[in-house]
Design a protein around this motif. Structure first.
Motif, PDB file in Angstrom:
ATOM      1  N   ALA A 118      -2.375   0.413 -14.551  1.00 44.66           N
ATOM      2  CA  ALA A 118      -2.912   1.485 -15.391  1.00 44.66           C
ATOM      3  C   ALA A 118      -4.414   1.636 -15.150  1.00 44.66           C
ATOM      4  O   ALA A 118      -4.926   2.760 -15.070  1.00 44.66           O
ATOM      5  CB  ALA A 118      -2.640   1.200 -16.859  1.00 44.66           C
ATOM      6  N   LEU A 119      -5.108   0.508 -15.009  1.00 46.89           N
ATOM      7  CA  LEU A 119      -6.546   0.542 -14.733  1.00 46.89           C
ATOM      8  C   LEU A 119      -6.813   1.203 -13.384  1.00 46.89           C
ATOM      9  O   LEU A 119      -7.674   2.074 -13.262  1.00 46.89           O
ATOM     10  CB  LEU A 119      -7.114  -0.879 -14.751  1.00 46.89           C
ATOM     11  CG  LEU A 119      -8.601  -1.001 -14.501  1.00 46.89           C
ATOM     12  CD1 LEU A 119      -9.216  -1.953 -15.499  1.00 46.89           C
ATOM     13  CD2 LEU A 119      -8.877  -1.480 -13.099  1.00 46.89           C
ATOM     14  N   VAL A 120      -6.058   0.813 -12.368  1.00 49.35           N
ATOM     15  CA  VAL A 120      -6.240   1.351 -11.027  1.00 49.35           C
ATOM     16  C   VAL A 120      -5.914   2.848 -11.001  1.00 49.35           C
ATOM     17  O   VAL A 120      -6.660   3.642 -10.415  1.00 49.35           O
ATOM     18  CB  VAL A 120      -5.390   0.578  -9.995  1.00 49.35           C
ATOM     19  CG1 VAL A 120      -5.448   1.233  -8.628  1.00 49.35           C
ATOM     20  CG2 VAL A 120      -5.858  -0.869  -9.902  1.00 49.35           C
ATOM     21  N   VAL A 121      -4.843   3.249 -11.662  1.00 49.40           N
ATOM     22  CA  VAL A 121      -4.458   4.666 -11.700  1.00 49.40           C
ATOM     23  C   VAL A 121      -5.539   5.475 -12.408  1.00 49.40           C
ATOM     24  O   VAL A 121      -5.882   6.584 -11.973  1.00 49.40           O
ATOM     25  CB  VAL A 121      -3.077   4.851 -12.382  1.00 49.40           C
ATOM     26  CG1 VAL A 121      -2.829   6.298 -12.728  1.00 49.40           C
ATOM     27  CG2 VAL A 121      -1.981   4.331 -11.478  1.00 49.40           C
ATOM     28  N   ILE A 164      -0.578  -1.624  -7.110  1.00 53.94           N
ATOM     29  CA  ILE A 164      -1.308  -0.589  -6.374  1.00 53.94           C
ATOM     30  C   ILE A 164      -2.517  -1.199  -5.676  1.00 53.94           C
ATOM     31  O   ILE A 164      -2.843  -0.844  -4.540  1.00 53.94           O
ATOM     32  CB  ILE A 164      -1.737   0.548  -7.316  1.00 53.94           C
ATOM     33  CG1 ILE A 164      -0.497   1.223  -7.911  1.00 53.94           C
ATOM     34  CG2 ILE A 164      -2.594   1.561  -6.576  1.00 53.94           C
ATOM     35  CD1 ILE A 164      -0.816   2.244  -8.976  1.00 53.94           C
ATOM     36  N   ARG A 165      -3.154  -2.140  -6.342  1.00 56.14           N
ATOM     37  CA  ARG A 165      -4.335  -2.794  -5.771  1.00 56.14           C
ATOM     38  C   ARG A 165      -3.999  -3.444  -4.424  1.00 56.14           C
ATOM     39  O   ARG A 165      -4.760  -3.340  -3.463  1.00 56.14           O
ATOM     40  CB  ARG A 165      -4.825  -3.845  -6.761  1.00 56.14           C
ATOM     41  CG  ARG A 165      -6.224  -4.305  -6.564  1.00 56.14           C
ATOM     42  CD  ARG A 165      -6.570  -5.349  -7.606  1.00 56.14           C
ATOM     43  NE  ARG A 165      -6.708  -4.826  -8.940  1.00 56.14           N
ATOM     44  CZ  ARG A 165      -7.866  -4.711  -9.574  1.00 56.14           C
ATOM     45  NH1 ARG A 165      -8.972  -5.089  -8.996  1.00 56.14           N
ATOM     46  NH2 ARG A 165      -7.910  -4.237 -10.783  1.00 56.14           N
ATOM     47  N   ASP A 166      -2.850  -4.099  -4.359  1.00 56.67           N
ATOM     48  CA  ASP A 166      -2.419  -4.741  -3.115  1.00 56.67           C
ATOM     49  C   ASP A 166      -2.081  -3.712  -2.040  1.00 56.67           C
ATOM     50  O   ASP A 166      -2.359  -3.919  -0.856  1.00 56.67           O
ATOM     51  CB  ASP A 166      -1.208  -5.643  -3.372  1.00 56.67           C
ATOM     52  CG  ASP A 166      -1.532  -6.780  -4.329  1.00 56.67           C
ATOM     53  OD1 ASP A 166      -2.702  -7.214  -4.380  1.00 56.67           O
ATOM     54  OD2 ASP A 166      -0.608  -7.224  -5.041  1.00 56.67           O
ATOM     55  N   ASP A 167      -1.474  -2.603  -2.459  1.00 60.58           N
ATOM     56  CA  ASP A 167      -1.154  -1.529  -1.516  1.00 60.58           C
ATOM     57  C   ASP A 167      -2.424  -0.959  -0.886  1.00 60.58           C
ATOM     58  O   ASP A 167      -2.464  -0.664   0.307  1.00 60.58           O
ATOM     59  CB  ASP A 167      -0.382  -0.403  -2.207  1.00 60.58           C
ATOM     60  CG  ASP A 167       0.993  -0.852  -2.690  1.00 60.58           C
ATOM     61  OD1 ASP A 167       1.488  -1.890  -2.212  1.00 60.58           O
ATOM     62  OD2 ASP A 167       1.553  -0.154  -3.556  1.00 60.58           O
ATOM     63  N   ILE A 168      -3.467  -0.808  -1.702  1.00 59.38           N
ATOM     64  CA  ILE A 168      -4.740  -0.274  -1.203  1.00 59.38           C
ATOM     65  C   ILE A 168      -5.352  -1.242  -0.193  1.00 59.38           C
ATOM     66  O   ILE A 168      -5.835  -0.836   0.867  1.00 59.38           O
ATOM     67  CB  ILE A 168      -5.701   0.011  -2.373  1.00 59.38           C
ATOM     68  CG1 ILE A 168      -5.175   1.183  -3.204  1.00 59.38           C
ATOM     69  CG2 ILE A 168      -7.115   0.302  -1.869  1.00 59.38           C
ATOM     70  CD1 ILE A 168      -5.892   1.394  -4.516  1.00 59.38           C
ATOM     71  N   LYS A 169      -5.311  -2.533  -0.528  1.00 56.17           N
ATOM     72  CA  LYS A 169      -5.871  -3.548   0.373  1.00 56.17           C
ATOM     73  C   LYS A 169      -5.124  -3.558   1.707  1.00 56.17           C
ATOM     74  O   LYS A 169      -5.737  -3.603   2.773  1.00 56.17           O
ATOM     75  CB  LYS A 169      -5.793  -4.927  -0.283  1.00 56.17           C
ATOM     76  CG  LYS A 169      -6.526  -6.007   0.487  1.00 56.17           C
ATOM     77  CD  LYS A 169      -6.429  -7.356  -0.204  1.00 56.17           C
ATOM     78  CE  LYS A 169      -7.350  -7.372  -1.403  1.00 56.17           C
ATOM     79  NZ  LYS A 169      -7.478  -8.713  -1.996  1.00 56.17           N
ATOM     80  N   ALA A 170      -3.799  -3.480   1.661  1.00 49.44           N
ATOM     81  CA  ALA A 170      -2.995  -3.464   2.886  1.00 49.44           C
ATOM     82  C   ALA A 170      -3.274  -2.208   3.706  1.00 49.44           C
ATOM     83  O   ALA A 170      -3.382  -2.263   4.945  1.00 49.44           O
ATOM     84  CB  ALA A 170      -1.510  -3.544   2.533  1.00 49.44           C
ATOM     85  N   ALA A 171      -3.422  -1.063   3.035  1.00 45.44           N
ATOM     86  CA  ALA A 171      -3.717   0.189   3.736  1.00 45.44           C
ATOM     87  C   ALA A 171      -5.097   0.135   4.381  1.00 45.44           C
ATOM     88  O   ALA A 171      -5.294   0.665   5.483  1.00 45.44           O
ATOM     89  CB  ALA A 171      -3.628   1.370   2.779  1.00 45.44           C
ATOM     90  N   LEU A 172      -6.048  -0.514   3.728  1.00 43.91           N
ATOM     91  CA  LEU A 172      -7.390  -0.657   4.293  1.00 43.91           C
ATOM     92  C   LEU A 172      -7.339  -1.483   5.566  1.00 43.91           C
ATOM     93  O   LEU A 172      -7.944  -1.104   6.585  1.00 43.91           O
ATOM     94  CB  LEU A 172      -8.339  -1.301   3.276  1.00 43.91           C
ATOM     95  CG  LEU A 172      -9.749  -1.599   3.781  1.00 43.91           C
ATOM     96  CD1 LEU A 172     -10.457  -0.310   4.189  1.00 43.91           C
ATOM     97  CD2 LEU A 172     -10.559  -2.333   2.728  1.00 43.91           C
ATOM     98  N   ILE A 173      -6.608  -2.565   5.545  1.00 35.25           N
ATOM     99  CA  ILE A 173      -6.487  -3.410   6.737  1.00 35.25           C
ATOM    100  C   ILE A 173      -5.829  -2.633   7.871  1.00 35.25           C
ATOM    101  O   ILE A 173      -6.289  -2.670   9.018  1.00 35.25           O
ATOM    102  CB  ILE A 173      -5.699  -4.700   6.407  1.00 35.25           C
ATOM    103  CG1 ILE A 173      -6.542  -5.575   5.466  1.00 35.25           C
ATOM    104  CG2 ILE A 173      -5.321  -5.458   7.671  1.00 35.25           C
ATOM    105  CD1 ILE A 173      -5.787  -6.741   4.852  1.00 35.25           C
ATOM    106  N   THR A 174      -4.777  -1.892   7.548  1.00 38.39           N
ATOM    107  CA  THR A 174      -4.089  -1.076   8.562  1.00 38.39           C
ATOM    108  C   THR A 174      -5.023  -0.023   9.142  1.00 38.39           C
ATOM    109  O   THR A 174      -5.053   0.191  10.353  1.00 38.39           O
ATOM    110  CB  THR A 174      -2.852  -0.397   7.942  1.00 38.39           C
ATOM    111  OG1 THR A 174      -1.999  -1.398   7.399  1.00 38.39           O
ATOM    112  CG2 THR A 174      -2.104   0.419   8.975  1.00 38.39           C
ATOM    113  N   ALA A 175      -5.792   0.638   8.286  1.00 40.73           N
ATOM    114  CA  ALA A 175      -6.720   1.673   8.747  1.00 40.73           C
ATOM    115  C   ALA A 175      -7.811   1.076   9.625  1.00 40.73           C
ATOM    116  O   ALA A 175      -8.200   1.674  10.636  1.00 40.73           O
ATOM    117  CB  ALA A 175      -7.339   2.397   7.546  1.00 40.73           C
TER     118      ALA A 175
END
Length: 150
Positions: free
Chosen positions: A50-53, A2-13
């Motif tokens: 689990a930590l990120v969620v 999930i952490r990587d997904d958030i980072k990728a979404a931030l770059i896209t945004a």
């Protein structure tokens, strides 16, 4: 992760010029970073997701409470802003169990542990959290466990 997904979404945004999503994702990353720092001194979850969620669920809960307060206070524009943040954060949360699945999980744990009354609530809640923490709102689950054991 999930952490990587958030980072990728931030770059896209950022590339897309979506300021609201960029700001929200930066808040999310900041909250995760703070939780990482806290985890250094305490017991960190075994699973990074689990930590990120856990962090994301806490952020959504805080924003829902804010929305409620803003609506009561007649500040709809602020409530709308919080709702937009909730929508961005929820994109990264795993799908939550519905009521039927929650009830089935509680019954399975109850039968497995031999829980019969309210004195067993702590054991049932601990096992429920261990198995389903990422896919369950524990505050709603608490009420369901209480109903199942009474």
């Amino acid at each position: 992760m999930i952490r990587d997904d958030i980072k990728a979404a931030l770059i896209t945004a950022m590339k897309g010029g979506d300021k609201a999503t960029t700001a929200t994702l930066r808040l999310v990353q900041s909250a995760i970073k703070n939780r990482d720092i806290e985890a250094r001194t305490g017991k960190a979850p075994d699973d990074d997701d689990a930590l990120v969620v856990e962090v994301l669920q806490k952020m959504v809960k805080q924003r829902r409470e804010s929305i409620e307060m803003f609506v009561k206070g007649g500040r709809q524009e602020l409530a709308d802003g919080e709702a937009a943040e909730v929508a961005v954060i929820e994109r990264f949360l795993p799908t939550q169990m519905d009521e039927a699945a929650t009830a089935a999980a509680i019954e399975a744990i109850k039968a497995e542990l031999g829980a019969v009354g309210m004195k067993d609530m702590g054991r049932v809640m601990a096992e429920l959290k261990a198995r389903h923490a990422t896919t369950l709102d524990m505050s709603k689950a608490s009420a369901a466990v209480k109903a199942a054991l009474s």
